[in-house]
Scaffold this motif. Structure first.
Motif, mmCIF file in Angstrom:
data_model
loop_
_atom_site.group_PDB
_atom_site.id
_atom_site.type_symbol
_atom_site.label_atom_id
_atom_site.label_comp_id
_atom_site.label_asym_id
_atom_site.label_seq_id
_atom_site.Cartn_x
_atom_site.Cartn_y
_atom_site.Cartn_z
ATOM 1 N N PRO A 266 -98.120 -36.083 55.175
ATOM 2 C CA PRO A 266 -97.589 -34.735 54.975
ATOM 3 C C PRO A 266 -97.073 -34.532 53.559
ATOM 4 O O PRO A 266 -96.675 -35.481 52.891
ATOM 5 C CB PRO A 266 -96.407 -34.706 55.956
ATOM 6 C CG PRO A 266 -95.883 -36.115 55.922
ATOM 7 C CD PRO A 266 -97.079 -37.018 55.659
ATOM 8 N N GLY A 267 -97.104 -33.286 53.112
ATOM 9 C CA GLY A 267 -96.549 -33.002 51.790
ATOM 10 C C GLY A 267 -96.738 -31.553 51.408
ATOM 11 O O GLY A 267 -97.261 -30.741 52.182
ATOM 12 N N THR A 268 -96.316 -31.249 50.188
ATOM 13 C CA THR A 268 -96.434 -29.890 49.669
ATOM 14 C C THR A 268 -97.770 -29.723 48.927
ATOM 15 O O THR A 268 -98.406 -28.683 49.013
ATOM 16 C CB THR A 268 -95.253 -29.600 48.711
ATOM 17 O OG1 THR A 268 -94.034 -29.976 49.373
ATOM 18 C CG2 THR A 268 -95.174 -28.138 48.352
ATOM 19 N N THR B 111 -102.562 -34.240 43.273
ATOM 20 C CA THR B 111 -102.705 -34.997 42.023
ATOM 21 C C THR B 111 -103.497 -36.275 42.297
ATOM 22 O O THR B 111 -103.741 -36.621 43.461
ATOM 23 C CB THR B 111 -101.338 -35.420 41.455
ATOM 24 O OG1 THR B 111 -100.775 -36.426 42.317
ATOM 25 C CG2 THR B 111 -100.374 -34.253 41.339
ATOM 26 N N HIS C 96 -101.504 -38.539 44.589
ATOM 27 C CA HIS C 96 -101.733 -38.264 46.015
ATOM 28 C C HIS C 96 -103.060 -38.883 46.469
ATOM 29 O O HIS C 96 -103.134 -39.524 47.514
ATOM 30 C CB HIS C 96 -101.822 -36.751 46.269
ATOM 31 C CG HIS C 96 -100.542 -35.982 46.111
ATOM 32 N ND1 HIS C 96 -100.458 -34.854 45.323
ATOM 33 C CD2 HIS C 96 -99.307 -36.142 46.659
ATOM 34 C CE1 HIS C 96 -99.230 -34.351 45.398
ATOM 35 N NE2 HIS C 96 -98.504 -35.123 46.196
ATOM 36 N N LEU D 137 -103.017 -42.546 46.941
ATOM 37 C CA LEU D 137 -102.358 -42.900 48.195
ATOM 38 C C LEU D 137 -103.277 -42.653 49.392
ATOM 39 O O LEU D 137 -103.308 -43.445 50.340
ATOM 40 C CB LEU D 137 -101.066 -42.088 48.341
ATOM 41 C CG LEU D 137 -99.944 -42.894 48.985
ATOM 42 C CD1 LEU D 137 -99.403 -43.914 48.004
ATOM 43 C CD2 LEU D 137 -98.844 -41.999 49.503
ATOM 44 N N LYS E 64 -89.176 -25.649 49.107
ATOM 45 C CA LYS E 64 -89.193 -25.991 47.686
ATOM 46 C C LYS E 64 -89.213 -24.796 46.735
ATOM 47 O O LYS E 64 -89.388 -24.970 45.548
ATOM 48 C CB LYS E 64 -90.409 -26.859 47.388
ATOM 49 C CG LYS E 64 -90.143 -28.344 47.556
ATOM 50 C CD LYS E 64 -91.338 -29.122 47.073
ATOM 51 C CE LYS E 64 -91.029 -30.609 46.958
ATOM 52 N NZ LYS E 64 -92.229 -31.350 46.562
ATOM 53 N N ARG F 204 -96.241 -42.039 53.534
ATOM 54 C CA ARG F 204 -95.502 -41.443 52.421
ATOM 55 C C ARG F 204 -95.621 -42.354 51.211
ATOM 56 O O ARG F 204 -95.820 -43.556 51.342
ATOM 57 C CB ARG F 204 -94.020 -41.249 52.791
ATOM 58 C CG ARG F 204 -93.781 -40.228 53.897
ATOM 59 C CD ARG F 204 -93.987 -38.783 53.458
ATOM 60 N NE ARG F 204 -92.959 -38.329 52.539
ATOM 61 C CZ ARG F 204 -92.945 -37.099 52.028
ATOM 62 N NH1 ARG F 204 -93.878 -36.208 52.333
ATOM 63 N NH2 ARG F 204 -91.991 -36.740 51.180
ATOM 64 N N GLY F 205 -95.459 -41.765 50.049
ATOM 65 C CA GLY F 205 -95.583 -42.538 48.823
ATOM 66 C C GLY F 205 -94.235 -42.794 48.172
ATOM 67 O O GLY F 205 -93.341 -41.962 48.215
ATOM 68 N N GLU G 153 -86.763 -40.512 50.677
ATOM 69 C CA GLU G 153 -87.769 -40.960 51.646
ATOM 70 C C GLU G 153 -87.132 -41.770 52.778
ATOM 71 O O GLU G 153 -87.533 -41.656 53.930
ATOM 72 C CB GLU G 153 -88.852 -41.790 50.942
ATOM 73 C CG GLU G 153 -89.709 -40.994 49.965
ATOM 74 C CD GLU G 153 -90.588 -39.924 50.641
ATOM 75 O OE1 GLU G 153 -90.856 -40.041 51.852
ATOM 76 O OE2 GLU G 153 -91.004 -38.979 49.951
ATOM 77 N N PRO H 133 -98.503 -46.180 44.720
ATOM 78 C CA PRO H 133 -99.754 -45.866 44.028
ATOM 79 C C PRO H 133 -100.013 -46.887 42.924
ATOM 80 O O PRO H 133 -99.153 -47.706 42.615
ATOM 81 C CB PRO H 133 -99.454 -44.499 43.412
ATOM 82 C CG PRO H 133 -97.996 -44.563 43.102
ATOM 83 C CD PRO H 133 -97.379 -45.357 44.240
ATOM 84 N N TYR I 299 -100.172 -44.084 38.037
ATOM 85 C CA TYR I 299 -99.817 -42.805 38.653
ATOM 86 C C TYR I 299 -98.345 -42.725 39.064
ATOM 87 O O TYR I 299 -97.932 -41.760 39.696
ATOM 88 C CB TYR I 299 -100.688 -42.539 39.879
ATOM 89 C CG TYR I 299 -102.149 -42.408 39.549
ATOM 90 C CD1 TYR I 299 -102.566 -41.586 38.500
ATOM 91 C CD2 TYR I 299 -103.103 -43.102 40.282
ATOM 92 C CE1 TYR I 299 -103.913 -41.470 38.185
ATOM 93 C CE2 TYR I 299 -104.455 -42.989 39.976
ATOM 94 C CZ TYR I 299 -104.851 -42.176 38.926
ATOM 95 O OH TYR I 299 -106.183 -42.064 38.623
ATOM 96 N N VAL J 73 -96.593 -39.589 37.938
ATOM 97 C CA VAL J 73 -97.262 -38.308 38.190
ATOM 98 C C VAL J 73 -96.628 -37.575 39.366
ATOM 99 O O VAL J 73 -96.498 -38.126 40.452
ATOM 100 C CB VAL J 73 -98.763 -38.530 38.482
ATOM 101 C CG1 VAL J 73 -99.447 -37.219 38.830
ATOM 102 C CG2 VAL J 73 -99.447 -39.190 37.293
HETATM 103 N N1 LIG Z 1 -98.048 -39.957 42.016
HETATM 104 C C1 LIG Z 1 -97.799 -40.266 43.275
HETATM 105 N N2 LIG Z 1 -98.033 -41.504 43.735
HETATM 106 C C2 LIG Z 1 -97.735 -41.844 45.000
HETATM 107 N N3 LIG Z 1 -97.207 -41.032 45.912
HETATM 108 C C3 LIG Z 1 -96.957 -39.781 45.510
HETATM 109 C C4 LIG Z 1 -97.241 -39.319 44.187
HETATM 110 N N4 LIG Z 1 -96.872 -38.013 44.091
HETATM 111 C C5 LIG Z 1 -96.385 -37.704 45.302
HETATM 112 N N5 LIG Z 1 -96.417 -38.746 46.154
HETATM 113 C C6 LIG Z 1 -95.953 -38.809 47.525
HETATM 114 O O1 LIG Z 1 -96.749 -37.961 48.315
HETATM 115 C C7 LIG Z 1 -95.949 -37.359 49.322
HETATM 116 C C8 LIG Z 1 -96.072 -35.861 49.238
HETATM 117 O O2 LIG Z 1 -95.540 -35.420 48.013
HETATM 118 P P1 LIG Z 1 -95.308 -33.898 47.691
HETATM 119 O O3 LIG Z 1 -96.620 -33.197 47.612
HETATM 120 O O4 LIG Z 1 -94.405 -33.805 46.520
HETATM 121 O O5 LIG Z 1 -94.616 -33.332 48.979
HETATM 122 P P2 LIG Z 1 -93.066 -33.406 49.415
HETATM 123 O O6 LIG Z 1 -92.587 -32.011 49.230
HETATM 124 O O7 LIG Z 1 -93.122 -33.812 50.864
HETATM 125 O O8 LIG Z 1 -92.393 -34.399 48.539
HETATM 126 C C9 LIG Z 1 -94.533 -37.903 49.097
HETATM 127 O O9 LIG Z 1 -94.327 -39.032 49.920
HETATM 128 C C10 LIG Z 1 -94.533 -38.315 47.660
HETATM 129 O O10 LIG Z 1 -93.605 -39.352 47.417
#
Ligand SMILES: Nc1ncnc2c1ncn2[C@@H]1O[C@H](COP(=O)(O)OP(=O)(O)O)[C@@H](O)[C@H]1O
Ligand SMILES: [Mg+2]
Length: 166
Positions: free
Chosen positions: A9-11, A16, A19, A22, A43, A90-91, A101, A122, A126, A129
């Protein structure tokens, strides 16, 4: 047969290469990975609409046969249960991601003890990023082509060339 389905899940405003990195790692260890765009994000105003974000992700995941994209609203644990998913991906980029997190993972565990959160890191290149930084750098004329998929570069450019843009 025992298969593992996970939700990522994410925004994703926008997707990128972090993402994507991951997604590639997750797709290797789970049977099915669902990238899920949160529609009711707190957000603030996003740059891309949810359908635009979905389209960019759909294009970028074409090469994976066990990855799909969708959107959801409301609680992640409810969505995961609906989907029959056992895990959330999740990343973690840096220590700064950890606290938030960790809280989210613990809260989700409280809401559904059966749902596990899986954290992956990642590639080093990255780790700095973020969607937020990509938007900021692009807006100021910086080159982000190495950091996001080609369609995202294209769409970022399309957003900028609107009349009356300051
Ligand atoms: N460059 C990256 N490398 C690894 N994980 C990432 C990166 N950018 C974002 N994430 C992870 O991807 C997930 C979704 O991120 P994001 O789109 O910002 O949504 P959220 O609003 O849930 O943070 C999160 O767990 C974030 O930590
Ligand atoms: Mg984030």
């Amino acid at each position: 047969m025992h298969t593992v389905k996970a939700i990522y899940p994410g925004t994703f405003d926008p997707l990128t290469n972090g993402h994507l990195d991951l997604i590639a790692r997750g797709a290797k260890i789970v049977d099915e990975l669902v990238v899920a765009i949160l529609r009711n994000s707190e957000k603030g105003t996003p740059l891309f609409t949810v359908p635009e974000r979905e389209e960019m992700i759909r294009e970028a995941i074409q090469g994976f046969d066990n990855v799909s994209v969708t959107t959801f609203n409301g609680l992640l644990v409810d969505f995961a249960r609906q989907q029959g998913a056992k895990a959330v991906l999740r990343g973690i980029r840096a220590i700064s991601d950890y606290e938030y997190e960790f809280q989210m993972a613990m809260m989700n565990r409280k809401l559904d003890p059966e749902l596990e959160t899986l954290f992956m890191m990642p590639a080093e290149k990255y780790t700095y990023v973020s969607s937020r930084l990509i938007k900021g750098v692009f807006r100021l004329g910086g080159d982000v082509t190495a950091l996001v998929p080609p369609l995202v570069v294209e769409r970022l450019k399309a957003k900028t060339v609107t009349p009356n843009n300051e």
